[in-house]
Write an enzyme that holds these catalytic residues in place. Structure first.
Site, mmCIF file in Angstrom:
data_model
loop_
_atom_site.group_PDB
_atom_site.id
_atom_site.type_symbol
_atom_site.label_atom_id
_atom_site.label_comp_id
_atom_site.label_asym_id
_atom_site.label_seq_id
_atom_site.Cartn_x
_atom_site.Cartn_y
_atom_site.Cartn_z
ATOM 1 N N HIS A 96 -24.563 65.046 38.058
ATOM 2 C CA HIS A 96 -25.152 64.244 39.134
ATOM 3 C C HIS A 96 -24.211 63.148 39.632
ATOM 4 O O HIS A 96 -24.384 62.629 40.727
ATOM 5 C CB HIS A 96 -26.511 63.654 38.718
ATOM 6 C CG HIS A 96 -26.441 62.533 37.730
ATOM 7 N ND1 HIS A 96 -26.664 62.703 36.387
ATOM 8 C CD2 HIS A 96 -26.190 61.214 37.893
ATOM 9 C CE1 HIS A 96 -26.571 61.538 35.771
ATOM 10 N NE2 HIS A 96 -26.280 60.618 36.665
ATOM 11 N N ASP A 129 -26.429 69.138 33.154
ATOM 12 C CA ASP A 129 -25.960 67.934 33.848
ATOM 13 C C ASP A 129 -24.558 67.535 33.393
ATOM 14 O O ASP A 129 -24.280 66.362 33.170
ATOM 15 C CB ASP A 129 -26.935 66.764 33.654
ATOM 16 C CG ASP A 129 -26.746 65.681 34.720
ATOM 17 O OD1 ASP A 129 -25.990 65.918 35.683
ATOM 18 O OD2 ASP A 129 -27.333 64.595 34.565
ATOM 19 N N SER A 210 -23.607 56.748 33.791
ATOM 20 C CA SER A 210 -23.701 58.188 33.590
ATOM 21 C C SER A 210 -22.323 58.824 33.473
ATOM 22 O O SER A 210 -21.428 58.546 34.267
ATOM 23 C CB SER A 210 -24.451 58.852 34.745
ATOM 24 O OG SER A 210 -25.816 58.589 34.655
#
Length: 360
Positions: A96, A129, A210
């Site tokens: 992402h 992810d 992230s």
């Protein structure tokens, strides 16, 4: 990057809508930065080091050179974190994080010393992810060491490193709060996926973290920071940053997926060839059946059809787990290879039968 992040920067780092997962977890949002864990110190004034915490001052300078900040620009823009996997420039991050640059945008990696390098996308896997980038620095880069297994212990001290809100080389420390979590999170492209076997931590993970590293006290990667739980406002939207509930993809998954991406540029996950709907214990009790997964569709030529499953069958055990859930399916798919056999117990017309499904 010492300036206070602007509200616009914070919004750019906030990738996708939050998902409510129940009162206990509140709302889950993908955090675009790598947070760290709040240290848990034992009350022992005579100890040479705090019990239950890493020597962060020793870990940080060894690991920080392997941590990068990532900028992805396309129709939208976002920032995140990453870790250098190999000396020749392979970098792992979250899928992402790089989604804004797919398919025709620009990805830039900022090394710990501030050098900015263009990056190419090697491959991505939205299901876990994870994504791998490639940079060409013209020299050998410091690479992070991977832990040998997913065997982290609850209460084990860990350190998180990344670029929350674009603040590169941020370090925090804390503990592993839980292991083996299955967490439904948004993907960068608007769908959802399940993080299986995730490490839960009390890390201060915020947007921009992230893709950053969660490491043990030896500086070895144990997980990739991916998602945080936030408290929703009256409209159900996430408010503020970390509340001390963060999730990292475990190193075993990171190693398996990045190896596939580096070698093949993609990951081919096997399929059960069916669609299911969860039958929770409360609903199952009303029907007088065990909880499990109700088969709602079967794909022609798929594994479920080959094993004789039909629409309406109730799967009461899957791969040795009773009362399986969607997360059970996701876990098997992530870690299975083409041709793997999975034992399934099915309830049909009041009778239970065992079948073997060969994934493909």
């Amino acid at each position: 990057m010492c300036a206070q992040p602007s509200p616009e920067h914070q919004r750019r780092g906030w990738r996708g809508p939050a998902l409510a997962t129940g009162a206990a977890l509140g709302a889950l949002a993908l955090g675009l930065a790598g947070g760290v864990l709040g240290a848990r110190l034992a009350a022992d004034p005579d100890a040479s080091e705090p019990v239950g915490s890493c020597d962060v001052a020793e870990v940080a300078p060894r690991v920080l050179p392997t941590i990068v900040t990532i900028s992805a620009t396309g129709a939208e823009a976002g920032t995140g974190s990453g870790a250098i996997l190999t000396a020749d420039g392979a970098v792992v991050t979250n899928d992402h994080v790089i989604t804004p640059a797919v398919p025709d945008g620009r990805i830039e990696v900022i090394l710990a010393d501030g050098e900015r390098l263009p990056a190419e996308l090697v491959g991505r896997d939205p299901q876990t992810d994870l994504a791998v980038l490639d940079v060409e620095p013209g020299r050998a880069l410091p690479a992070i060491e991977l832990a040998g297994s997913d065997d982290v212990a609850i209460g084990e001290p860990v350190v998180a490193l990344g670029a929350p809100l674009g603040l590169s080389s941020t370090v925090t420390a804390g503990i592993v709060s839980a292991t083996g979590r299955s967490v439904t999170v948004p993907t960068g492209e608007g769908g959802t996926t399940v993080l299986t076997g995730a490490i839960q931590t009390d890390a201060s993970i915020n947007p921009g973290n992230s893709g950053g590293a969660l490491v043990d006290c030896d500086g070895r990667l144990v997980g990739v920071n991916t998602a945080i739980s936030t408290v929703p406002d009256s409209a159900g939207q996430p408010v503020g940053g970390s509340v001390g509930i963060g999730f990292a993809v475990p190193v075993g998954t990171v190693r398996a997926i990045t190896d596939e991406l580096i070698e093949h540029g993609r990951v081919a996950h096997p399929s059960f060839g069916m669609t299911v709907s969860e039958l929770p214990a409360s609903a199952a009790a009303r029907f007088g059946v065990p909880p499990g997964l109700v088969v709602t569709a079967v794909t022609d030529g798929g594994a479920a059809q080959a094993a004789g499953l039909r629409v309406g069958d109730l799967i009461t055990s899957l791969d040795g787990q009773d009362a399986p859930t969607d997360a059970t399916l996701a876990r098997v798919v992530v870690h299975a290879a083409d041709g793997d056999e999975v034992e399934v117990e099915v309830l049909r017309d009041g009778r239970s039968r065992q079948v073997t499904m060969t994934l493909s």
